[in-house]
Enzyme design. Structure first.
Site, PDB file in Angstrom:
ATOM      1  N   SER A  32     -14.068 -24.757 -23.601  1.00 43.92           N
ATOM      2  CA  SER A  32     -14.292 -24.864 -22.397  1.00 43.92           C
ATOM      3  C   SER A  32     -12.996 -25.581 -21.764  1.00 43.92           C
ATOM      4  CB  SER A  32     -15.397 -25.951 -22.072  1.00 43.92           C
ATOM      5  OG  SER A  32     -15.346 -25.968 -20.474  1.00 43.92           O
ATOM      6  N   TYR A  83     -20.607 -33.391 -23.124  1.00 39.41           N
ATOM      7  CA  TYR A  83     -20.259 -31.951 -23.301  1.00 39.41           C
ATOM      8  C   TYR A  83     -18.779 -31.919 -23.521  1.00 39.41           C
ATOM      9  CZ  TYR A  83     -19.694 -27.052 -21.464  1.00 39.41           C
ATOM     10  OH  TYR A  83     -19.376 -25.794 -21.517  1.00 39.41           O
ATOM     11  N   ILE A  89     -17.661 -20.382 -14.701  1.00 40.72           N
ATOM     12  CA  ILE A  89     -18.087 -18.967 -14.706  1.00 40.72           C
ATOM     13  C   ILE A  89     -19.634 -18.873 -14.180  1.00 40.72           C
ATOM     14  CG2 ILE A  89     -18.425 -17.038 -16.589  1.00 40.72           C
ATOM     15  CD1 ILE A  89     -15.571 -17.983 -16.268  1.00 40.72           C
TER      16      ILE A  89
END
Ligand code: NAD
Length: 250
Positions: A142, A155, A188
């Site tokens: 990411s 994350y 996205i």
């Protein structure tokens, strides 16, 4: 002859979102695609949608964070198909949480799925690819694996880990004919991102951060997975390709 004819591709987290799109793209280009997901309902729907389009797909239920399930799934896929040429190591989870409030269990679950799960699947598949002497592994990272973002410490840490896992795998596995790359999407639109942000938040985000003036589609990411898996990327390994509409250009 299609690009991935006679190829077996394994896609984790293929039940919905980007994983479903990656599976569709590989199947449309001739691969037999094995869909893996933790959720039976979305997995079945994803498989049904692709079968209805005439694609060659099958599915396996597995939680990538559980080594016994990963071992069982990959062993049976290998037994059935005799090879695994492409791995799209995509399954992942995300939610927002302030750093000071992250519970230990939440930290562990994020790392378990996004980093440990990626390692378990990649290692088992790479052992098979080593025997074959050929393979392409694409790990889902990411932009959050390259730069920080508030309220995503767990994350961000998991995705940063994926970027360096990818480089290290590329260094060790190149001699066995295995290429390993990562993809770093920005924003996205998927069921996951829709569960985190309201339409108003997304619209502000686009105005502030994304030069192309829109969020990405799962297909935008799937095309990059297909490129990296193809012979056009034969001399690319250890790379992390950003797919973010220009966000990191700031
Ligand atoms: P999504 O939630 O829409 O789809 C993820 C799929 O993974 C689901 O079908 C889910 O059931 C499956 N999954 C979750 N945990 C699993 C587990 N333990 N084992 C097996 N399957 C599991 O998410 P998405 O937005 O399509 O994200 C896919 C990947 O792309 C993730 O790794 C995510 O971190 C990454 N990513 C997404 C974005 C984005 O903006 N959507 C941006 C950058 C990176």
């Amino acid at each position: 002859m299609k690009r991935f004819s006679n190829r077996i591709a394994l896609v984790t987290g293929a039940g919905q979102g980007i994983g479903h799109s990656i599976a569709e793209r590989f199947a449309a280009e001739g691969a037999h695609v094995v869909l893996v997901d933790i959720h039976q309902d979305v997995l079945q729907q994803s498989e049904d949608r692709l079968l209805a389009k005439g694609y060659s797909v099958s599915s396996r239920l597995a939680d990538v964070s559980k080594t016994d399930q990963v071992d069982e799934a990959i062993h049976s896929i290998h037994q059935e198909h005799g090879a695994i040429h492409i791995l799209a190591n995509n399954a992942g989870i995300a939610w927002q949480e302030a750093f000071l409030d992250i519970k230990d269990d939440n930290w562990r679950r994020m790392i378990d799925v996004n980093l440990n799960g990626m390692f378990y699947v990649a290692q088992r598949v790479a052992r098979i690819m080593k025997e074959q002497g050929v393979g392409s592994i694409i790990n889902m990272a990411s932009t959050n694996g390259l730069v920080g973002e508030a309220r995503y410490a767990h994350y961000n840490a998991s995705k940063g880990g994926v970027v360096l896992l990818t480089k290290t795998m590329a260094i060790e596995l190149g001699v066995s004919g295995i290429r390993v790359n990562a993809v770093c999407p920005g924003y996205i639109r998927t069921p996951l991102s829709e569960s985190i942000d309201s339409p108003e938040t997304v619209s502000e985000y686009i105005d502030r951060y994304i030069p192309l003036g829109k969020v990405g589609k799962p297909e935008d990411v799937a095309g990059v997975f297909a490129f990296l898996a193809s012979d056009d990327a034969a001399f690319i390994t250890g790379e992390s390709i950003v797919v973010d509409g220009g966000q990191l250009a700031y």
